[in-house]
Design an enzyme around this catalytic site. Structure first.
Site: not given
Ligand code: AMP
Length: 277
Positions: A23-24, A48, A134, A171-172
């Site tokens: 996703g990143h 947060q 995202g 994805l997470s």
């Molecule tokens: P995070 O590291 O979880 O804070 O996410 C960093 C960025 O990646 C944020 O803008 C999220 O929305 C994006 N992101 C996380 N998971 C996904 C995904 N499955 N698809 C697209 N973008 C994602």
């Protein structure tokens, strides 16, 4: 962040909390395609996370993440220590009001205040031309757009589509906490959004009708407990009676001790990255 002076413009910025996945990577690739230079940050933002949330245990692997960013062609990786973002005495918060109090904000008090604060500080330090977020975190996109307008940051916000597993699970970094039966059950979240997409395309415009549909789809999966389902105005996040304007469909569920969120912008289903819809 002195390194930004060397970068050719326009330069893109992808803020992350690390534990990087595809996703990143898709946001980094979009930035790479649009901009001559790309900066990515890795910062697990203490402000947060609520007191009972997973700040201490949030997955961290800096060496792997830096290698990931290098492979993605990032020019500068910004990995600030907490004191660089919040120096001793730091006491200013950015609060987006009601937008940060509904949906995720109702369950996670103070979460969006923390997000809006760190995004504002990162924008001030990095000063990019474009910043990439995202769609997966749909409310975060609404909050960031609001703060950019309200505070006058000269930054274009670009939203990338949600990247999904083959069965549709978004994805997470937190998916790794799912035990195998929960992982299987979690695909119901995507099935729920696909059902809404089909109903909407079939002419359903009742907010209540769509919310009921979501609850009935989730009801098919005993391992998943709904937290909220929402069909809201895409800019104000007010719940809609009739879907007669751009809307954000979103939901959160629990499975075991893991909380999953997902969303579908009804006006632009491509951003939701739905599978087989
Ligand atoms: P995070 O590291 O979880 O804070 O996410 C960093 C960025 O990646 C944020 O803008 C999220 O929305 C994006 N992101 C996380 N998971 C996904 C995904 N499955 N698809 C697209 N973008 C994602």
């Amino acid at each position: 962040m002195a390194a930004r002076r060397e970068l050719s413009r326009p330069f893109g910025f992808v803020p992350t909390m690390g534990a990087l996945h595809a996703g990143h990577a898709s946001l980094l690739a979009a930035a790479r395609a649009d901009c001559p230079s790309v900066v990515a940050s890795i910062f697990v933002n203490p402000r947060q996370f609520g007191p009972s949330e997973d700040f201490q245990t949030y997955p961290r692997d800096e060496a792997a993440d830096l290698a990931f960013l290098e492979r993605a062609g990032v020019d500068v990786a910004f990995v600030p220590p907490v004191e660089e973002i919040y120096p001793p005495g730091s006491s200013t918060y950015v609060d987006v009001g009601r937008l940060g109090e509904v949906l995720e904000g109702a369950q996670r008090r103070g979460h969006f205040r923390g997000v809006a604060t760190v995004v504002s500080i990162l924008f001030a330090l990095v000063a990019p031309d474009r910043a990439y977020f995202g769609q997966k975190d749909g409310q975060q996109v609404v909050v960031v757009r609001r703060l950019v307008d309200d505070l006058g940051f000269p930054i274009e916000i670009v939203v990338g589509p949600t990247v999904r597993e083959p069965d549709g699970l978004a994805l997470s970094s937190r998916n790794r906490y799912l035990a195998p039966p929960q992982r299987t059950a979690a695909s119901i979240v995507h099935a729920c959004l696909v059902a809404v997409h089909h109903a909407y395309r079939g002419g359903e415009r009742s907010g209540d009708g769509l919310r009921r549909l979501m609850l009935s789809v989730l009801g098919r999966e005993p391992l998943v407990t709904p937290d909220y389902v929402s069909v809201a105005d895409a800019a104000t996040l007010e719940e809609l009676e009739v879907v007669d304007r751009p809307a954000l469909v979103s939901l959160a569920v629990h499975t075991g001790s893991t909380r999953l969120i997902d969303c579908l912008p009804l006006h632009d289903p491509v951003l939701a990255g739905l599978r087989g819809a």
